[in-house]
Design a protein around this motif. Structure first.
Motif, mmCIF file in Angstrom:
data_model
loop_
_atom_site.group_PDB
_atom_site.id
_atom_site.type_symbol
_atom_site.label_atom_id
_atom_site.label_comp_id
_atom_site.label_asym_id
_atom_site.label_seq_id
_atom_site.Cartn_x
_atom_site.Cartn_y
_atom_site.Cartn_z
ATOM 1 N N ALA A 203 -18.077 14.244 7.086
ATOM 2 C CA ALA A 203 -16.810 13.518 7.071
ATOM 3 C C ALA A 203 -15.651 14.496 6.969
ATOM 4 O O ALA A 203 -15.795 15.610 6.436
ATOM 5 N N VAL B 26 -15.970 8.595 1.683
ATOM 6 C CA VAL B 26 -17.123 7.846 2.181
ATOM 7 C C VAL B 26 -18.183 7.754 1.093
ATOM 8 O O VAL B 26 -18.124 8.434 0.074
ATOM 9 N N PRO C 28 -12.822 2.907 4.476
ATOM 10 C CA PRO C 28 -12.932 2.947 3.015
ATOM 11 C C PRO C 28 -11.959 1.968 2.350
ATOM 12 O O PRO C 28 -10.883 1.689 2.881
ATOM 13 N N THR D 236 -19.442 2.787 2.454
ATOM 14 C CA THR D 236 -18.562 3.146 3.573
ATOM 15 C C THR D 236 -19.131 4.320 4.359
ATOM 16 O O THR D 236 -19.560 5.318 3.778
ATOM 17 N N HIS E 193 -17.388 6.364 7.397
ATOM 18 C CA HIS E 193 -16.144 6.423 8.158
ATOM 19 C C HIS E 193 -16.188 7.582 9.155
ATOM 20 O O HIS E 193 -16.871 7.492 10.176
#
Length: 371
Positions: free
Chosen positions: A20, A26, A67, A98, A100
């Motif tokens: 990420a 996340v 998020p 989450t 992302h």
């Protein structure tokens, strides 16, 4: 049935948190990792409507792309939007997870799903970026090489594609003199020692660095261990990274925009077109979510059109003047929603009938009407 912790581990295996962006947030936001998971709702946004959907359905987990807590907050009172969402999930004993930008960069990931939905062939990253890797180099007596190689492999080193336990070894000659106070495994204090040693090398995910080094030191017989940890550069050949670019049957910009409008979930904003509708389109670049950060790379990709979301007026105008790709600006929610059915399929393949998975069809696009 799996526990929440097992679902998190599975999702993190597909979308490693360390991939990420450094500004992202996340992972598991709420929930007991030991709780059983029977029902999962998938959604783009952790908004109150999707939280209520999960609660009303009796879901044990709401798995979202965006998020809930991307930026710091000072409280989660139910007088705030985030507080209402979290309270709805908590009262229903529903966790929140989450994925992302780690899902954006993955292969397969969010932009892959968008590319497939639109029919792109031979899709590849617009901006390739591999998982951050290190290389461990350590020197040891030949008789201790195998235990060290096994230890670092168990800690996560030596995994390359569909292979594990990958390492390399060559024999050389080591030299050292134990000083006063040393308790050498080989040699005597004050005497120069020269002996055969092996050089062991293995790659590892940077996120596993500490665990691999600890495992190597625990397996090594020496009191003082000579080793290097080398950060590897990104070679730019990875199948992961931002955006995707691929080929389509020859069409026009106007016809391709109509195709996009038919494929993506309907929203009030529809599809915004920047460029000549009669322009010939053969190569298409896409990026799920806000993609103006990728405009330079989209230009370099040779695409005829770049499809993304949330393009700013002046940035888009100046980009179109470069003579590069035309632009299609689509709903942020709609573009990323295409990932949810693929995620549902993967979860179904993993857990089968033991877990029910629902893809939320609630439109959480900000713009709900047009006049």
């Amino acid at each position: 049935m799996p526990t929440l912790g097992e679902v998190v581990d599975l999702v993190h295996g597909w979308y490693p948190p360390e991939t990420a962006d450094d500004w992202d947030a996340v992972g598991l936001t709420a929930g007991d990792p030991d709780a059983d998971v029977r029902r999962i709702v998938l959604a783009v946004d952790p908004a109150l409507p999707t939280a209520r959907e999960a609660a009303d359905w009796g879901a044990d987990l709401l798995l979202t792309h965006h998020p809930l807590f991307l930026r710091g907050v000072h409280g989660v009172a139910e007088s705030t939007a985030k507080g209402r969402t979290l309270a709805t999930l908590t009262r229903a004993h529903c966790g929140l997870l989450t994925a992302h930008t780690n899902a954006d960069h993955a292969d397969p990931g969010v932009s892959d799903a968008l590319a497939r939905a639109l029919g792109l062939r031979d899709a590849r990253p617009v901006d390739p970026s591999g998982r951050p890797l290190d290389k461990l180099v350590v020197f040891a007596p030949p008789g201790d090489a195998d235990p060290i190689r096994e230890a670092i492999a168990e800690a996560g080193a030596g995994r390359i594609g569909d292979y594990d336990s990958c390492s390399w070894m060559v024999t050389g000659e080591g030299r050292f003199r134990p000083l006063e106070g040393a308790q050498p495994a080989i040699g005597r204090v004050g005497e120069l020692e020269q002996l055969a040693e092996v050089r062991i090398e293995a790659v590892l995910p940077r996120a596993r660095r500490a665990a691999v080094v600890r495992a190597m030191l625990a397996a090594h017989p020496y009191e003082e261990v000579a080793f290097d940890v080398i950060e590897l550069a990104d070679a730019g050949t990875a199948s992961t990274g931002a955006g995707r670019v691929g080929e389509v049957d020859e069409t026009t910009l106007g016809e391709f925009a109509d195709h996009v409008a038919r494929i993506l979930p309907p929203t009030a904003r529809g599809v915004l077109v920047g460029g000549d509708p009669d322009r010939v389109v053969r190569r298409v670049a896409v990026c799920g979510g806000a993609g103006d950060f990728l405009l330079t790379e989209a230009l370099a990709s040779g695409a005829d059109v770049y499809l993304t979301s949330d393009l700013r007026h002046h940035v888009a105008g100046e980009f179109l003047e470069t003579g590069g790709p035309s632009l299609l600006d689509v709903s942020h929610w709609a573009a990323e929603w295409t990932w949810l059915p693929e995620l549902a399929r993967r979860l179904g393949e993993e857990w089968g009938d033991t877990v029910e998975v629902r893809v939320s069809t609630i439109c959480t696009d900000v713009w709900q009407a047009r006049r």
